[in-house]
Design a protein around this motif. Structure first.
Motif, PDB file in Angstrom:
ATOM      1  N   LEU A 131       0.848  -1.186   0.000  1.00 53.51           N
ATOM      2  CA  LEU A 131       0.000   0.000   0.000  1.00 53.51           C
ATOM      3  C   LEU A 131       0.885   1.238   0.000  1.00 53.51           C
ATOM      4  CD1 LEU A 131      -2.691  -0.734   2.755  1.00 53.51           C
ATOM      5  CD2 LEU A 131      -3.144  -0.437   0.320  1.00 53.51           C
ATOM      6  N   ALA A 132       0.525   2.211  -0.822  1.00 53.46           N
ATOM      7  CA  ALA A 132       1.123   3.531  -0.683  1.00 53.46           C
ATOM      8  C   ALA A 132       0.369   4.245   0.428  1.00 53.46           C
ATOM      9  CB  ALA A 132       1.005   4.295  -1.992  1.00 53.46           C
ATOM     10  N   LEU A 133       1.083   4.798   1.387  1.00 47.25           N
ATOM     11  CA  LEU A 133       0.441   5.419   2.554  1.00 47.25           C
ATOM     12  C   LEU A 133       0.986   6.819   2.800  1.00 47.25           C
ATOM     13  CD1 LEU A 133       0.229   2.644   5.309  1.00 47.25           C
ATOM     14  CD2 LEU A 133      -1.649   3.640   4.012  1.00 47.25           C
ATOM     15  N   LEU A 134       0.080   7.721   3.087  1.00 44.36           N
ATOM     16  CA  LEU A 134       0.425   9.041   3.585  1.00 44.36           C
ATOM     17  C   LEU A 134      -0.384   9.255   4.853  1.00 44.36           C
ATOM     18  CD1 LEU A 134       1.747  11.862   3.357  1.00 44.36           C
ATOM     19  CD2 LEU A 134      -0.251  12.565   1.997  1.00 44.36           C
ATOM     20  N   ARG A 135       0.290   9.327   5.986  1.00 38.67           N
ATOM     21  CA  ARG A 135      -0.406   9.500   7.242  1.00 38.67           C
ATOM     22  C   ARG A 135      -1.211  10.797   7.239  1.00 38.67           C
ATOM     23  NH1 ARG A 135       2.722  10.841  10.956  1.00 38.67           N
ATOM     24  NH2 ARG A 135       1.570  10.063  12.787  1.00 38.67           N
ATOM     25  N   TYR A 136      -2.405  10.733   7.793  1.00 45.96           N
ATOM     26  CA  TYR A 136      -3.285  11.895   7.865  1.00 45.96           C
ATOM     27  C   TYR A 136      -2.602  13.047   8.591  1.00 45.96           C
ATOM     28  CZ  TYR A 136      -7.672  14.425   9.036  1.00 45.96           C
ATOM     29  OH  TYR A 136      -8.665  15.350   9.185  1.00 45.96           O
ATOM     30  N   ASP A 137      -1.940  12.745   9.694  1.00 46.33           N
ATOM     31  CA  ASP A 137      -1.295  13.810  10.460  1.00 46.33           C
ATOM     32  C   ASP A 137      -0.123  14.425   9.695  1.00 46.33           C
ATOM     33  OD1 ASP A 137      -3.083  13.608  12.517  1.00 46.33           O
ATOM     34  OD2 ASP A 137      -1.806  12.373  13.794  1.00 46.33           O
ATOM     35  N   ASP A 138       0.551  13.631   8.855  1.00 48.84           N
ATOM     36  CA  ASP A 138       1.618  14.189   8.020  1.00 48.84           C
ATOM     37  C   ASP A 138       1.030  15.145   6.982  1.00 48.84           C
ATOM     38  OD1 ASP A 138       3.580  12.811   9.366  1.00 48.84           O
ATOM     39  OD2 ASP A 138       3.747  11.199   7.890  1.00 48.84           O
ATOM     40  N   ALA A 139      -0.089  14.772   6.397  1.00 47.03           N
ATOM     41  CA  ALA A 139      -0.736  15.654   5.422  1.00 47.03           C
ATOM     42  C   ALA A 139      -1.201  16.942   6.084  1.00 47.03           C
ATOM     43  CB  ALA A 139      -1.913  14.938   4.768  1.00 47.03           C
TER      44      ALA A 139
END
Length: 314
Positions: free
Chosen positions: A258-266
């Motif tokens: 899965l490609a993941l971008l943490r919500y808190d990082d965004a």
């Protein structure tokens, strides 16, 4: 109104677990009362100005046309028929068992016969317990439920913008009650032969080659909200492709990635929407290039497919 407000899973887990089961129960009514569509597109919820809706259903099965809506502003379930009659009851204070009873009573009072196939949770830890016996899940925090809907609405608009960049077959932006995620899927058009023992849900969902994008609120496998993308079937070497922004990463899961971008990082970016769009675009281009999709042919800049109009923008 804050863009992407915080909603750590630890803060609202009990409400999420209750609400997930509420939505599965109503989702199963939708499953039986709507005409089937490819890849189960008839099943998910769509976002409204006050919550989420099943959309109109019935008619073809002899029932009146009706909808079931979750109102996360006044915190009610609203069952409405096409003739204007409706019945509602509060979401606050309900267990799964009482929610089931009140939902079925509302349907009966409106002259609607609705079945709940397999009347227990799907693919959840208590999947052997009927909804009618679940008095354990009974937490509903109105603030958390409202914030959940606001995040759905905000992320949904980001996905709508991203969806406009693709001219091929693609799904609506919709909210699946199975996995409790918001998703948009693109298709190459190529048929995928599934192994003989693949379950019916998976067979239909992945009968064609896809690259899918979405957002979930966190679960036992990844205990925080995150934006995600994946390809099915996954092309070889996908996990070696770079992602944007730099905080995004590939995560191994269920034999794939899965490609993941943490919500808190965004949320930490000055322009969170741009960061999320950049993430989805980088994941799409990585998977599409590896799977040999015709990226140029599928382009739809600003939602426009006529090349003479592209330069005029919106």
């Amino acid at each position: 109104m804050e863009l992407f407000p915080p909603l750590p899973l630890t803060e609202w887990r009990d409400t999420k677990e209750t609400l997930h089961r509420f939505e599965q129960l109503v989702g199963k009514i939708r499953l039986m009362s709507s005409s089937r569509q490819n890849h189960w597109w008839n099943v998910p919820y769509h976002i409204t100005g006050r919550g989420i809706t099943t959309r109109p259903m019935g008619q073809s099965d002899g029932n009146p046309v009706f909808t079931i809506d979750f109102d996360f502003v006044d915190h009610q379930l609203v069952v409405a028929a096409l003739d204007g009659t409706e019945i509602s009851f509060p979401l606050l204070g309900q267990s799964v068992a009482s929610f089931r009873r009140l939902t079925l009573e509302a349907l009966t009072d409106l002259g609607i016969h609705a079945e709940i196939p397999h009347p227990e949770p799907f693919d959840l830890p208590d999947s052997s317990r009927p909804f009618s016996q679940d008095t354990e899940h009974a937490t509903y925090n109105p603030e958390h439920a409202n914030r959940y809907w606001r995040i759905l609405s905000q992320v949904g608009l980001v996905l709508e913008e991203f969806a406009g960049r693709f001219s091929g077959k693609s799904s609506p932006v919709h909210h699946f009650w199975h996995t409790f995620d918001l998703a948009h899927t693109r298709f190459s058009g190529r048929h995928v032969e599934q192994p003989p023992r693949t379950d019916p849900v998976t067979r239909e969902a992945y009968s064609r080659e896809v690259i899918s994008f979405g957002f979930w609120f966190g679960d036992d496998s990844f205990a925080e909200p995150a934006f995600y993308a994946y390809a099915a079937p996954e092309p070889a070497g996908l996990e070696a492709e770079p992602l944007r922004p730099e905080s995004a990463r590939w995560v191994a899961q269920n034999g794939g990635h899965l490609a993941l971008l943490r919500y808190d990082d965004a949320r930490a970016f000055d322009e969170p929407r741009s960061a999320v769009l950049d993430f989805y675009e980088s994941a799409y281009r990585a998977a599409a290039a590896r799977a040999d999709w015709d990226i140029e042919a599928f382009r739809s800049p600003h939602g426009i497919t006529d090349q003479q109009l592209v330069g005029q923008g919106r």
